[in-house]
Design an enzyme around this catalytic site. Structure first.
Site: not given
Ligand code: ACM
Length: 692
Positions: A334
């Site tokens: 992310e």
């Molecule tokens: C995640 O759930 N961002 C690995």
């Protein structure tokens, strides 16, 4: 919130599963002595092979265990714990709780033979053979970890009849399907003290999980002491972090149970708490403060300056000495690169290096971390975003955004784990997770690619859990996930899974897990110590809204209390599931079975009258005010259910206005209240639909 939104991509429907007869492995599962009914006993996970025989081994005060072979002290400690649990359950005065290598029992009834102590590492041998006859027990394994797995099976077999406690005569030959069977615990969003970690390690061992993935750094907290850079934990943790001594204690505790501990240091994003102490390493100017909200945040390490790598190298030098496992998790998820895009110096660096996008830049960053980790003798694991053609094949990818990432990784020759579909923070039902097989029969992967799928991990993200409720989100559903990782693919009977999971859940309590016992305690607090029965009647059929809806319906912060009705409500509400099952059966049988009708009606009558009882308790307890519309809805849909049952049984006709009115009641009851949902609603809908 961004993080939360993105993580919803992790949800895909399980598209296929197979029946036993299509299984590629043929295993000797569950043959009864008389060759009849299959039975997995009360075992979870189901072993690779069980042969039931005639006879029972009765347990009494004379029970003694002898050890043979070449184990080290770890096995003696494990047998001591086993005997303690046996004596706790049976009340028998078993003398060997302080199991001691120097004491040789004179007349042992159980022989444990182990060739050697295992190194606690990826791929360690975990197979065992357990034989029980009416005269004695033998447990054989190549390694002590195999024997430790067998001791859990032994404990699960304990049963009782009028003559006393016994174990059934049988032979079990067992070994895991996948070598990497993990649970991620996020100690950052909400800190989880050592005792919480330890009791969950005990639970993991009980269901044969073998990896604790410890998520230690996040925007909301830096949770490990750093002696090299003390400002990290001093400024980034609100005082909630693990000391080196505590880390060693947890690693040793896990190793004693045959469990590896893999630390995750999430980089380059999810990094606010690091940058509170070291803003000069950030991609955007500080100052930074510890993040209090949930979601995907922008603070990110600056990949274009050498100081970042010097700093992280020294940090890894310290951490790799603290965590003995070969693998270190670098996160990698992310990172949207927002702060990279707005930093001219980073843009110039990208251009100079000939990187076409932020993916290339992040890969450069990852490669630099890999060089550090390798220099300390470690291997790298990361979330599926770290897949890049320049990465060497000895990294491991953890697939969370979709199982597609796992498949792609394997097709390109990388080893991977599946976490997509095992996000236990999302309040999905057990059967959803259980049927999510890393390698279903219709997997597009060939045999060689399949061998690159190492297993999976359940993920306990901690936005909405505290030490008080975390066990109830992990257990008992994770026992079913553990079975998916350990047992043969053909083990898929949902009714039997739920039956065995309930027994497993209750037995997990002996390890100090709080998933059952904290529920009435939370209800007492909610009622201000009034009668909890009416509130329990309601909350027994409530579930949290699913997936990422909670934070969308009402913004939460890291300091928001998690003591409301939604927090007491448990995932996959059992009362509601059994009620739905009864209604389905009743309708499938034509709506006339009197005993099913009576069972259904009993529930409906109790729910119908519940609001009248709960209303005064709600009046007196302000924390419950928000749930009043749900209490009213439960009684209203129960009344509708009773009316429907009567009409179904009397073969009555319904008119348009009845249908309209019913639809109105159902629609109203279908709206979440205080972020909870009524888990019996689909059953009432089914009754109404039957009449249409
Ligand atoms: C995640 O759930 N961002 C690995």
């Amino acid at each position: 919130m961004g993080r939360i939104l993105l993580r919803s991509m992790a949800i895909v429907l399980v598209t296929s599963f197979i029946g036993c007869n299509q299984s590629i492995e043929s295993k000797n599962l569950s043959i009864q002595a008389d060759g009849s009914e299959p039975s997995y006993q009360n075992l979870m996970p189901v072993p690779a092979s069980i042969e039931l025989q005639e006879g029972k081994f009765y347990l009494d005060d004379s029970f003694q265990v002898a050890v043979e072979g070449n184990p080290d002290k770890r096995l003696y400690r494990a047998i001591g714990r086993t005997i303690k649990r046996l004596s706790g359950r049976t009340g028998l005065f078993l003398p060997q709780v302080f199991f001691n290598p120097d004491e040789k029992p004179s007349d042992p009834n159980m022989h444990v033979y182990v060739e050697k102590a295992a190194h606690i590492q990826f791929g360690m041998e975990e197979a065992y053979q357990l034989k029980i006859s009416d005269s004695g027990i033998s447990l054989k394994a190549e390694t002590d970890v195999g024997a430790i797995r067998g001791l859990e099976t032994f404990l699960q077999l304990l049963d009782a009849d009028t003559s006393g406690y016994f174990l059934p005569a049988l032979t079990i030959d067992d070994a895991p399907r996948f070598p990497w069977r993990g649970l991620l615990m996020d100690a950052c969003r909400h800190f989880m003290p050592v005792d919480v970690i330890k009791r969950n390690l005990d639970g993991m061992a009980a269901v044969k999980l073998n990896v604790l993935h410890w998520h230690l750094t996040e925007d909301q907290g830096f949770r490990v002491e750093s002696k090299t850079y003390p400002k990290l934990h001093e400024l980034g943790s609100d005082g909630f972090y693990y000391t080196h001594e505590q880390i060693r204690e947890v690693v040793a505790y896990a190793a004693d149970r045959g469990i590896r501990v893999i630390p995750e240091f999430d980089l380059p994003g999810h990094a606010t708490s690091w940058l509170v102490a070291y803003p000069e390493l950030a991609s955007a100017p500080g100052p930074y403060t510890i993040e209090r909200k949930w979601g995907i945040m922008q603070p990110t390490f600056n990949p274009a300056i050498e100081e970042t790598y010097t700093f992280l190298d020294a940090f890894f030098k310290e951490m790799t000495a603290l965590f003995p496992d070969e693998y270190v998790h670098i996160g990698g998820d992310e990172n949207k690169g927002v702060h990279w895009d707005s930093n001219d110096q980073i843009q110039a660096f990208k251009k100079r290096m000939g990187f076409s996008d932020n993916g290339d830049l992040q890969n450069y960053f990852n490669q630099r971390l890999l060089t550090s980790l390798k220099s300390y003798g470690k291997k790298m694991i990361g979330w599926d975003e770290i897949l890049h053609e320049d990465m060497p094949k000895d990294i491991v990818l953890q697939s969370w955004r979709g199982r597609e990432a796992m498949i792609t990784a394997a097709q390109r020759g990388y080893r991977s784990l599946l976490s997509n579909g095992y996000y236990i923070d999302l309040h999905q039902p057990t059967d959803y997770h259980y049927l999510n097989d890393p390698l279903p029969a219709d997997s597009p992967l060939n045999e060689k690619e399949q061998s690159l799928i190492l297993g999976g991990e359940a993920t306990m993200w901690a936005e909405f859990v505290t030490p008080e409720i975390v066990d109830s989100r992990i257990w008992p559903r994770t026992a079913a996930i553990a079975e998916r990782f350990w047992s043969d693919r053909s083990v898929q009977d949902l009714d039997d899974m739920y039956r065995r999971m309930k027994i497993t859940s209750f037995r997990l309590e002996e390890l100090g897990l709080t998933h059952e016992r904290n529920y009435p305690m939370m209800l007492r607090r909610l009622t201000g110590n009034r009668d909890i029965v009416p509130l329990k009647t309601l909350v027994d059929v409530l579930e949290s809204v699913k997936v990422y809806s909670r934070n969308r319906q009402r913004v939460h912060y890291s300091y928001t209390p998690l003591t409301r009705v939604i927090d007491a409500a448990r995932p996959d509400a059992e009362v509601a599931r059994l009620f739905r099952q009864n209604v389905d059966r009743f309708l499938n049988q034509g709506g006339s079975d009197p005993s099913l009708a009576s069972e259904i009606n009993q529930h409906l009558i109790s729910w119908s009258g519940n609001h009248a009882k709960l209303s005064t308790i709600i009046d007196a307890s302000p924390i419950l005010h928000e749930i009043r519309p749900m209490s009213e809805a439960l009684s209203a849909v129960a009344d509708l259910g009773l009316e429907s049952m009567e009409l179904i049984q009397s073969r009555g006709e319904v008119g348009v206005s009845w249908i309209e009115q019913s639809t109105g009641i159902l629609e109203k009851a279908g709206k979440p209240v205080a972020q909870t949902e009524l888990a019996i609603l689909s059953a009432i809908e089914a009754l109404v639909k039957y009449l249409k």
